[in-house]
Scaffold this motif. Sequence first.
Motif, PDB file in Angstrom:
ATOM      1  N   LEU A   1      -3.516   4.051  -8.555  1.00  0.00           N
ATOM      2  CA  LEU A   1      -2.879   2.648  -7.937  1.00  0.00           C
ATOM      3  C   LEU A   1      -3.077   1.703  -8.744  1.00  0.00           C
ATOM      4  CD1 LEU A   1      -4.088   3.269  -4.061  1.00  0.00           C
ATOM      5  CD2 LEU A   1      -1.627   4.142  -5.388  1.00  0.00           C
TER       6      LEU A   1
ATOM      7  N   ILE B   1      -8.286  -2.975  -3.972  1.00  0.00           N
ATOM      8  CA  ILE B   1      -8.049  -1.430  -3.677  1.00  0.00           C
ATOM      9  C   ILE B   1      -9.332  -0.683  -4.127  1.00  0.00           C
ATOM     10  CG2 ILE B   1      -6.753   0.336  -3.924  1.00  0.00           C
ATOM     11  CD1 ILE B   1      -5.012  -1.780  -2.661  1.00  0.00           C
TER      12      ILE B   1
ATOM     13  N   ARG C   1       1.761   2.684  -4.856  1.00  0.00           N
ATOM     14  CA  ARG C   1       1.888   1.493  -3.705  1.00  0.00           C
ATOM     15  C   ARG C   1       3.198   0.990  -3.636  1.00  0.00           C
ATOM     16  NH1 ARG C   1      -2.308  -3.072  -5.457  1.00  0.00           N
ATOM     17  NH2 ARG C   1      -1.427  -4.073  -3.360  1.00  0.00           N
TER      18      ARG C   1
ATOM     19  N   VAL D   1       0.863  -1.080   0.004  1.00  0.00           N
ATOM     20  CA  VAL D   1      -0.093   0.038   0.044  1.00  0.00           C
ATOM     21  C   VAL D   1       0.986   1.284   0.045  1.00  0.00           C
ATOM     22  CG1 VAL D   1      -1.808  -1.062   1.264  1.00  0.00           C
ATOM     23  CG2 VAL D   1      -0.157   0.003   2.524  1.00  0.00           C
TER      24      VAL D   1
END
Length: 502
Positions: free
Chosen positions: A497, A487, A179, A161
């Motif tokens: 991301l 996510i 990430r 993350v």
Amino acid sequence: MKINIKYILISTLAISITVGCKKDFLNQTPEATIVGDNFFKTETDIKQAVNGAYSSLIGMGLTSYWLFGEMRSDNTTYQYNGTDRGLEQREFVDEFLSSATAPPIQQYWQESYTAIAHCNDVLDHVGKISMSDAAKNQYTGEAELLRGFHYFNLVRQFGGVPIRITSTQSPGDARSKGRATEADVYKQIVADLTDAATKLPAKYTGADIGRVTQGTAFTLLGKVYLTQKNYADALTALRKVTALGYTMLPDYKNVFDPANKNNSESIFEIQYLGSQNGLSSNFLYQFAPWTSGSTVTGDPGTNLGSGNGYNIPTQDMVDAYEAGDIRKDASLSLSFKDPTSGKVVPYVIKYNHGFVDRGKTNDDFPILRYPDVLLMIAECLNEQGFAAGGEAFNLLNQVRTRAHLPAKTAGNTDAALNVSNQAAFRDAIFQERRVEFAFENHRWYDLLRTGKAVEVMNAHGVRQMAQFSTIPAGSYKVTTNKLLLPIPQREVTLDNLTQNPQ
């Protein structure tokens, strides 16, 4: 013992009030600019900010932690409510049907990063304020530990993350660097917890009881290392906890009684205050079958509906207890029969100690307890080499003895109590952890780190679908990809991301 947890009440109110009061009415900072430097002037300001970091736990403990730590496992499920489908997304978490747009997943992510932001605010400003070294160390250690805790949860749920370790000072800082790898997230967690362990006190007194301590840092660090299968470093960290004076209460049931908050085996628990709006817990209500009226809650003034009937113990969980295990009756109840079907609906009783006011309870939620340390040490020792009758057996059986269960030994004539090799001891620890920490949000993470999640959850799904006709088709199709949550799509879009494969 009873404690004073007024600091949590202060946390959610004082920061916003103080920030507002410190602005000159005619000389205000632009709304687009973060006002942290204007707020942090004294040690009191730092302490209020630390208290704000603790307050983040309150909301997450009420839903997100048990939804993703317990209901996603084979321990609990939900009671189907065909008349009100308003919280169907919670059911999808249980059934492995959640998508990247699921509100509970977005909520979990946002709550975690908001909590991390509170920690970053403290860490960015604590060094600029005049105070004693002891106070500065304590506040730094608390913020580091809480940040490490949140990242530990995030990396286990989402994998790599974004790592944010400084405050967002302007809108331009809002986007992350993307990430990080899981390895880098774990590196940050270990750094936070290691430093916190050097700064936090071993214990507190008075109104500060309930804050995280050196024991919390070493326990969490040991759990992180154990998750990484770094047994040597895990053992080193956990050994330090045993030297700090923790002991198990004689009676398992008393551990969770609000009269015994922050007792001798409590290492970290979310503090709730039943008499205060926004600070009370409500597990009694959420975990009650929604068709139970006031039978389970004892509160005739509160109606049950779509917000109830969650974290319902599965038949798998009910059957997991050995005969004579006192933890069963202290953790779940089989006393309620649904008035329509006539079938027993189990419910969690571990946090059922009555209400303080309508909809409000005073039960804290345990995150880390001393038996966890004992069982983790036993697991580490076994992974380093099985020893029949060694220390690992002694630690395992300490936990079993309190539960009024006979000892497990190598060469026992009772096959159910015979643990004759390393693999069998692994199974014994895995089983003991399940019943000792039932409904305390450990089960899903234990399934993950032991590599059992896919096998256990698919088998569990077969049993669930055979038992309940209301479960959607396609539920419980658990693959390796499904072990990580998607996510949140909002974050994928706005922060560019990479999505987890599903």
